[in-house]
Write a protein that holds these residues in place. Structure first.
Motif, PDB file in Angstrom:
ATOM      1  N   LYS A  31       0.811  -1.169  -0.001  1.00  0.00           N
ATOM      2  CA  LYS A  31       0.008   0.076  -0.156  1.00  0.00           C
ATOM      3  C   LYS A  31       0.688   1.378   0.099  1.00  0.00           C
ATOM      4  CE  LYS A  31      -4.104   1.967   2.048  1.00  0.00           C
ATOM      5  NZ  LYS A  31      -5.109   1.892   2.974  1.00  0.00           N
ATOM      6  N   GLY A  88      -9.969  -6.515   1.262  1.00  0.00           N
ATOM      7  CA  GLY A  88      -9.734  -5.199   1.395  1.00  0.00           C
ATOM      8  C   GLY A  88      -9.572  -4.495   0.023  1.00  0.00           C
ATOM      9  N   GLU A  89      -8.866  -3.219   0.170  1.00  0.00           N
ATOM     10  CA  GLU A  89      -8.721  -2.534  -1.001  1.00  0.00           C
ATOM     11  C   GLU A  89      -7.845  -3.515  -2.033  1.00  0.00           C
ATOM     12  OE1 GLU A  89      -6.187   1.614  -2.499  1.00  0.00           O
ATOM     13  OE2 GLU A  89      -6.074   0.882  -0.495  1.00  0.00           O
ATOM     14  N   ALA A 125     -14.448  -1.170  -0.428  1.00  0.00           N
ATOM     15  CA  ALA A 125     -13.528  -0.007  -0.582  1.00  0.00           C
ATOM     16  C   ALA A 125     -13.505   0.822  -1.696  1.00  0.00           C
ATOM     17  CB  ALA A 125     -12.108  -0.651  -0.239  1.00  0.00           C
ATOM     18  N   GLY A 167     -14.881   3.313   1.006  1.00  0.00           N
ATOM     19  CA  GLY A 167     -13.591   2.865   1.620  1.00  0.00           C
ATOM     20  C   GLY A 167     -12.917   4.160   2.135  1.00  0.00           C
ATOM     21  N   ASP A 203     -10.201   5.186   1.493  1.00  0.00           N
ATOM     22  CA  ASP A 203      -9.477   5.796   0.632  1.00  0.00           C
ATOM     23  C   ASP A 203     -10.259   6.799  -0.259  1.00  0.00           C
ATOM     24  OD1 ASP A 203      -7.026   4.980   1.370  1.00  0.00           O
ATOM     25  OD2 ASP A 203      -6.842   3.395  -0.124  1.00  0.00           O
ATOM     26  N   GLY A 227     -11.538  -2.263   4.632  1.00  0.00           N
ATOM     27  CA  GLY A 227     -11.137  -0.946   4.324  1.00  0.00           C
ATOM     28  C   GLY A 227     -12.254   0.007   4.463  1.00  0.00           C
TER      29      GLY A 227
END
Length: 406
Positions: A21, A72-73, A116, A120, A122, A160
């Motif tokens: 990441k 997750g992502e 995500a 999410g 992000d 996420g």
């Protein structure tokens, strides 16, 4: 990079990493590792043969590249790169309501929806947390789009998330209405659930009842209490102690009303606290089955068939630490590799686990970018170069062993 499978490979390496990441996607990690491992293997093999005065005959190296994720992502990317899924992009509400482009993956009547992508951390504008108001409506819109494309099986990957709304936003996106005592629709977010009086399910998309649901989630937390969604995961999403208390009470109200109206109550089911309570909705109203995210991704990628003759498995992630042992990608890959069986090496950006811990978890070797570059900022900036060096060195060592028959 496509997988390469000669008819009679002498050495078969499987490269199945998660993302690093902040620096490299899982696909980029896999490509860098595979290319440089093979280069190092060939050099180490030939050099060792020549140094021993033996003829330097050729040795075939085959590689299989399987970028993976743990729910997750990056889970959609893993399905696209490793499982042959196709991408479907659409615009949906982000966690604070702004329009974002999100993608789900589909293969026939199977759809993989990555939370995500829509809801999410992000996706928060400017990275600013919104613990009380963040919504899962965008995830619900992605699910609706998957249904429109004919999905009969939906895998909901929930790592996420930026939300703690119990999946209320998903419900509204799928046609339900969450109403207060005056009959008004509630605003977005978990805090608003304190004012929930009634849930109108008459407009709920009927297709959700006929779909097979899988919840790809690693956590086993219940919805409420000291191990619940708000208490454990709320602070990671910007919730203060007062916010945590408010959100836990709001989720309790949501669970009470839904249970009274439907007779279904999954608040204490392991995994109900996943993704700010989305697990509660999935395991209860939707009837989902919970499975670890990495297991789901490996199954979609047909891991067993594609790795049956592997001599070595290389996995990895950005930070190899205590959380990794809770079921994240490297440990899931190691468990799958144990059934081949093949030794597993983990390459990471940094490693905080002691050798005894990672060996007990089933790893033959563990190496990190911080082993060769102690400055984490340089590791992030030069991850490609540093990872290439680790992979070449690892390949050279295995090539030398192959040359001597060890």
């Amino acid at each position: 990079m496509p997988s390469t499978s000669p008819t009679s490979p002498a050495f078969h390496v499987v490269v199945a990493p998660d993302k690093f990441k902040g620096s490299l996607t899982a696909g980029e990690v896999a490509q860098v590792v595979a290319e440089n491992f093979v280069e190092g293997f060939s050099a180490g093999y030939h050099r060792t043969r020549l140094d021993a005065g033996a003829e330097s005959v050729g040795m075939t190296v085959a590689w299989t590249v399987l970028p993976v994720a743990d729910g997750g992502e990056g889970t959609v990317e893993a399905a696209l790169r490793s499982a042959g899924f196709r991408a479907v992009a659409t615009r949906v509400p982000g966690p604070t309501g702004e329009s974002v482009e999100a993608t789900f993956a589909r293969d026939g009547d199977v759809a993989l929806v990555e939370m995500a992508q829509a809801s999410g951390l992000d996706r928060l504008p400017g990275g600013t947390p919104a613990p009380l108001t963040a919504t899962t409506r965008g995830t619900g819109a992605l699910i609706r789009s998957a249904l429109d494309f004919g999905a009969r099986e939906i895998v909901l990957a929930v790592g996420g998330s930026a939300t703690t709304d119990g999946g209320a936003g998903i419900l509204t996106a799928l046609g339900a209405r969450l109403l207060d005592a005056a009959g008004h629709d509630l605003p977005d977010g978990g805090a608003a659930l304190l004012d929930l009086e009634r849930i109108d399910l008459s407009g709920l998309d009927p297709r959700v009842r006929s779909v097979t649901w899988t919840l790809a989630a690693d956590v086993d937390n219940p919805l409420l209490g000291e191990r619940g969604a708000a208490a454990v995961f709320g602070p990671q999403k910007g919730a203060s102690p007062a916010d945590v208390d408010l959100l836990d009470r709001a989720l309790t109200r949501f669970a009470d009303v839904l249970a009274a109206q439907t007779g279904q109550d999954a608040r204490a089911v392991p995994g109900a606290g996943a993704a700010g309570g989305v697990g509660f909705l999935a395991l209860g109203l939707l009837g989902a089955t919970r499975r670890p995210g990495i297991e789901v991704v490996l199954d979609l990628a047909n891991w067993r068939e594609r790795t049956r003759d592997a001599d070595l498995v290389i996995t990895g992630e950005g930070s190899f630490d205590e959380q990794s042992l809770g079921g994240k990608t490297p440990v899931g890959v190691a468990a799958a590799a144990a059934r081949i069986p093949a030794p597993v090496v983990v390459l990471s950006g940094r490693r905080t686990l002691e050798e005894a811990a990672w060996r007990a978890a089933g790893f033959a070797d563990a190496r990190a970018l911080t082993d060769v570059e102690p400055d984490p900022r340089v590791c992030l900036r030069d991850a490609h170069r540093l990872l290439a060096g680790l992979a070449r060195d690892l390949g050279a060592e295995h090539g030398a062993r192959a040359a001597t028959g060890r």
